[in-house]
Design a protein around this motif. Structure first.
Motif, PDB file in Angstrom:
ATOM      1  N   SER A 295       2.417  45.608   4.533  1.00  8.78           N
ATOM      2  CA  SER A 295       3.668  46.752   4.223  1.00  8.78           C
ATOM      3  C   SER A 295       4.913  45.866   3.748  1.00  8.78           C
ATOM      4  CB  SER A 295       3.965  47.149   5.686  1.00  8.78           C
ATOM      5  OG  SER A 295       3.086  47.903   6.277  1.00  8.78           O
ATOM      6  N   GLY A 296       4.909  44.568   3.580  1.00  9.86           N
ATOM      7  CA  GLY A 296       6.301  43.912   3.348  1.00  9.86           C
ATOM      8  C   GLY A 296       6.059  42.779   2.498  1.00  9.86           C
ATOM      9  N   THR A 297       6.641  41.696   2.838  1.00  9.60           N
ATOM     10  CA  THR A 297       6.853  40.424   2.243  1.00  9.60           C
ATOM     11  C   THR A 297       5.378  40.022   1.719  1.00  9.60           C
ATOM     12  OG1 THR A 297       8.646  39.977   3.691  1.00  9.60           O
ATOM     13  CG2 THR A 297       8.093  38.205   2.106  1.00  9.60           C
ATOM     14  N   GLY A 298       4.490  39.872   2.579  1.00  7.48           N
ATOM     15  CA  GLY A 298       3.306  39.190   2.193  1.00  7.48           C
ATOM     16  C   GLY A 298       2.980  37.848   2.268  1.00  7.48           C
ATOM     17  N   SER A 299       3.781  37.017   2.921  1.00  9.57           N
ATOM     18  CA  SER A 299       3.568  35.669   2.995  1.00  9.57           C
ATOM     19  C   SER A 299       2.282  35.421   3.780  1.00  9.57           C
ATOM     20  CB  SER A 299       4.796  35.049   3.863  1.00  9.57           C
ATOM     21  OG  SER A 299       4.691  35.149   5.015  1.00  9.57           O
ATOM     22  N   ASN A 300       1.892  35.936   4.571  1.00 12.62           N
ATOM     23  CA  ASN A 300       0.410  36.071   5.197  1.00 12.62           C
ATOM     24  C   ASN A 300      -0.537  36.186   4.142  1.00 12.62           C
ATOM     25  OD1 ASN A 300       0.319  34.931   8.004  1.00 12.62           O
ATOM     26  ND2 ASN A 300       1.775  36.602   8.323  1.00 12.62           N
ATOM     27  N   LEU A 301      -0.363  37.380   3.366  1.00 16.53           N
ATOM     28  CA  LEU A 301      -1.284  37.759   2.304  1.00 16.53           C
ATOM     29  C   LEU A 301      -1.678  36.568   1.243  1.00 16.53           C
ATOM     30  CD1 LEU A 301      -3.000  39.750   0.558  1.00 16.53           C
ATOM     31  CD2 LEU A 301      -0.919  40.419  -0.385  1.00 16.53           C
TER      32      LEU A 301
ATOM     33  N   LEU B  30      -5.244  42.545   8.747  1.00 19.06           N
ATOM     34  CA  LEU B  30      -3.896  43.291   8.683  1.00 19.06           C
ATOM     35  C   LEU B  30      -2.882  41.917   8.686  1.00 19.06           C
ATOM     36  CD1 LEU B  30      -4.203  46.171  11.513  1.00 19.06           C
ATOM     37  CD2 LEU B  30      -4.886  45.918   9.090  1.00 19.06           C
ATOM     38  N   ALA B  31      -1.927  42.099   7.865  1.00 24.22           N
ATOM     39  CA  ALA B  31      -1.052  40.958   7.469  1.00 24.22           C
ATOM     40  C   ALA B  31       0.341  41.701   7.456  1.00 24.22           C
ATOM     41  CB  ALA B  31      -1.449  40.180   6.335  1.00 24.22           C
ATOM     42  N   GLY B  32       1.077  41.748   8.395  1.00 25.42           N
ATOM     43  CA  GLY B  32       2.636  42.389   8.312  1.00 25.42           C
ATOM     44  C   GLY B  32       2.402  43.834   7.945  1.00 25.42           C
ATOM     45  N   PHE B  33       1.169  44.478   8.529  1.00 28.53           N
ATOM     46  CA  PHE B  33       1.059  45.752   8.309  1.00 28.53           C
ATOM     47  C   PHE B  33       1.711  46.559   9.353  1.00 28.53           C
ATOM     48  CE2 PHE B  33      -1.882  49.420   8.842  1.00 28.53           C
ATOM     49  CZ  PHE B  33      -1.778  50.172   7.691  1.00 28.53           C
TER      50      PHE B  33
ATOM     51  N   ASN C 231      -5.977  41.206  13.257  1.00 34.42           N
ATOM     52  CA  ASN C 231      -4.506  41.422  13.112  1.00 34.42           C
ATOM     53  C   ASN C 231      -3.807  40.218  13.424  1.00 34.42           C
ATOM     54  OD1 ASN C 231      -1.793  42.585  12.617  1.00 34.42           O
ATOM     55  ND2 ASN C 231      -1.662  43.069  14.564  1.00 34.42           N
ATOM     56  N   ILE C 232      -2.676  39.765  12.989  1.00 27.96           N
ATOM     57  CA  ILE C 232      -1.941  38.667  13.525  1.00 27.96           C
ATOM     58  C   ILE C 232      -0.714  39.296  14.009  1.00 27.96           C
ATOM     59  CG2 ILE C 232      -0.681  38.088  11.025  1.00 27.96           C
ATOM     60  CD1 ILE C 232      -1.289  34.904  12.351  1.00 27.96           C
ATOM     61  N   HIS C 233      -0.201  38.807  15.158  1.00 32.97           N
ATOM     62  CA  HIS C 233       0.828  39.241  15.819  1.00 32.97           C
ATOM     63  C   HIS C 233       1.727  38.042  16.202  1.00 32.97           C
ATOM     64  CE1 HIS C 233       3.371  42.368  17.927  1.00 32.97           C
ATOM     65  NE2 HIS C 233       3.475  41.296  18.870  1.00 32.97           N
ATOM     66  N   PRO C 234       3.156  38.254  16.106  1.00 36.32           N
ATOM     67  CA  PRO C 234       4.078  37.123  16.250  1.00 36.32           C
ATOM     68  C   PRO C 234       4.460  36.721  17.640  1.00 36.32           C
ATOM     69  CG  PRO C 234       5.402  38.879  15.250  1.00 36.32           C
ATOM     70  CD  PRO C 234       4.027  39.295  15.456  1.00 36.32           C
ATOM     71  N   SER C 235       3.509  37.059  18.571  1.00 39.27           N
ATOM     72  CA  SER C 235       3.855  36.514  19.966  1.00 39.27           C
ATOM     73  C   SER C 235       2.680  36.077  20.600  1.00 39.27           C
ATOM     74  CB  SER C 235       4.277  37.676  20.742  1.00 39.27           C
ATOM     75  OG  SER C 235       3.261  38.652  21.035  1.00 39.27           O
TER      76      SER C 235
ATOM     77  N   VAL D  59       7.725  30.531  13.512  1.00 34.60           N
ATOM     78  CA  VAL D  59       6.521  31.348  14.111  1.00 34.60           C
ATOM     79  C   VAL D  59       5.604  31.569  13.052  1.00 34.60           C
ATOM     80  CG1 VAL D  59       5.439  33.313  15.276  1.00 34.60           C
ATOM     81  CG2 VAL D  59       7.404  32.228  16.393  1.00 34.60           C
ATOM     82  N   LEU D  60       6.301  32.177  11.671  1.00 33.94           N
ATOM     83  CA  LEU D  60       5.375  32.450  10.772  1.00 33.94           C
ATOM     84  C   LEU D  60       4.897  31.278   9.964  1.00 33.94           C
ATOM     85  CD1 LEU D  60       5.344  35.000   8.858  1.00 33.94           C
ATOM     86  CD2 LEU D  60       7.073  34.404   7.621  1.00 33.94           C
ATOM     87  N   LYS D  61       5.399  30.110  10.051  1.00 41.59           N
ATOM     88  CA  LYS D  61       4.858  28.815   9.486  1.00 41.59           C
ATOM     89  C   LYS D  61       3.398  28.599  10.486  1.00 41.59           C
ATOM     90  CE  LYS D  61       6.710  24.697   7.833  1.00 41.59           C
ATOM     91  NZ  LYS D  61       7.664  23.702   8.386  1.00 41.59           N
ATOM     92  N   GLN D  62       3.511  28.812  11.673  1.00 36.82           N
ATOM     93  CA  GLN D  62       2.182  28.653  12.405  1.00 36.82           C
ATOM     94  C   GLN D  62       1.339  29.723  12.056  1.00 36.82           C
ATOM     95  OE1 GLN D  62       1.419  25.749  13.676  1.00 36.82           O
ATOM     96  NE2 GLN D  62       3.577  25.105  13.053  1.00 36.82           N
ATOM     97  N   GLU D  63       1.781  31.043  11.964  1.00 33.09           N
ATOM     98  CA  GLU D  63       0.821  32.093  11.475  1.00 33.09           C
ATOM     99  C   GLU D  63       0.216  31.701  10.264  1.00 33.09           C
ATOM    100  OE1 GLU D  63       2.270  36.120  11.162  1.00 33.09           O
ATOM    101  OE2 GLU D  63       4.285  35.310  12.568  1.00 33.09           O
ATOM    102  N   HIS D  64       0.682  31.071   9.246  1.00 34.11           N
ATOM    103  CA  HIS D  64       0.077  30.594   8.202  1.00 34.11           C
ATOM    104  C   HIS D  64      -1.250  29.498   8.421  1.00 34.11           C
ATOM    105  CE1 HIS D  64       3.899  32.176   5.825  1.00 34.11           C
ATOM    106  NE2 HIS D  64       3.244  33.037   6.299  1.00 34.11           N
TER     107      HIS D  64
HETATM  108  C1  GRF Z   1       4.542  38.455  10.454  1.00 39.69           C
HETATM  109  O1  GRF Z   1       5.499  37.695  11.315  1.00 39.69           O
HETATM  110  C2  GRF Z   1       3.331  39.178  11.206  1.00 39.69           C
HETATM  111  O2  GRF Z   1       2.782  38.490  12.293  1.00 39.69           O
HETATM  112  C3  GRF Z   1       3.961  40.538  11.627  1.00 39.69           C
HETATM  113  O3  GRF Z   1       4.945  40.515  10.493  1.00 39.69           O
HETATM  114  C4  GRF Z   1       5.215  39.490   9.862  1.00 39.69           C
HETATM  115  C5  GRF Z   1       4.825  39.631   8.285  1.00 39.69           C
HETATM  116  O4  GRF Z   1       5.206  38.758   7.478  1.00 39.69           O
HETATM  117  N1  GRF Z   1       3.057  41.512  11.753  1.00 39.69           N
HETATM  118  P1  GRF Z   1       4.728  38.634   6.054  1.00 39.69           P
HETATM  119  O5  GRF Z   1       4.743  40.101   5.386  1.00 39.69           O
HETATM  120  O6  GRF Z   1       3.111  38.110   5.978  1.00 39.69           O
HETATM  121  O7  GRF Z   1       5.281  37.567   5.258  1.00 39.69           O
END
Ligand code: GRF
Length: 196
Positions: free
Chosen positions: A17-23, A89-92, A110-114, A173-178
């Motif tokens: 839905s947004g920035t897409g760093s996880n994508l 799902l990545a920031g969806f 899905n990935i969730h930041p908690s 947290v985002l760094k660790q998501e990656h």
């Molecule tokens: C991430 O923190 C993800 O866990 C959450 O929204 C953020 C999306 O970041 N659901 P990005 O769009 O992947 O940069």
């Protein structure tokens, strides 16, 4: 999740839905030989999502869907037409309907930041800091009918510092998501392989 087809890499769609760093991170991962997934499609709920540029850059098919209930069948048919077998799902930011989840039962993560089950939903970093937590993190989990409640695949802890703000925490947290999302995908598919 049922055994996925016998192909070497699983046809995968990433929903953003947004920035897409996880994508971006998943695309890079998917290009590695050891990756079990091939990203064939990026679906965005927002036509202005920055993340769509990553799909363009890597020449991955991309499409915007508004996720209105009336368009749901169109999306499902589109995914099936593109032989999508797995959805990340990545920031969806939309909630998928029961009907949709049933159609791809066990095939959506899905990935969730908690550190779930703590801090489901939005504004996680703000809530974590408000509650004076010392540790937070991220969670990769299966998607079921309840928000952020599916079976956990992998979690990674992140320490909270006294001077953290929601912005600094989000960044860490985002760094660790990656780091975590690709490991979780590998873990999921290697456990599926063992079962098959
Ligand atoms: C991430 O923190 C993800 O866990 C959450 O929204 C953020 C999306 O970041 N659901 P990005 O769009 O992947 O940069």
């Amino acid at each position: 999740m049922k055994k996925l087809s016998g192909q070497i890499k699983i046809n995968t769609a990433v929903f953003i839905s947004g920035t897409g760093s996880n994508l971006y991170n998943l695309i890079k991962f998917s290009l590695l030989k050891k990756s079990p997934i091939k990203i064939c499609l990026v679906i965005s709920s927002n036509s202005k999502a920055k993340g769509l540029n990553f799909a363009k850059k890597f020449k991955i098919k991309r499409k915007t869907f508004r996720f209105y209930k009336k368009d749901e069948k169109i999306l499902i048919n589109y995914l099936l037409k593109n032989k999508i077998e797995f959805i990340c799902l990545a920031g969806f930011m939309k909630i998928l309907s029961k009907y949709f989840i049933n159609k791809f039962k066990g095939k959506i993560i899905n990935i969730h930041p908690s550190l779930l089950p703590k801090y489901k939903g939005l504004n996680t970093h703000y809530k974590v800091l408000k509650n004076k937590e010392k540790i937070t993190g991220c969670t990769v989990h299966h998607v079921n009918f309840k928000l952020d409640s599916g079976k956990i695949i992998l979690q990674k802890k992140v320490r909270i510092f006294e001077n953290d703000t929601p912005i600094t925490l989000k960044k860490r947290v985002l760094k660790q998501e990656h780091v975590t999302y690709p490991i979780a995908i590998k873990k999921l598919f290697s456990s599926l392989q063992k079962k098959s």
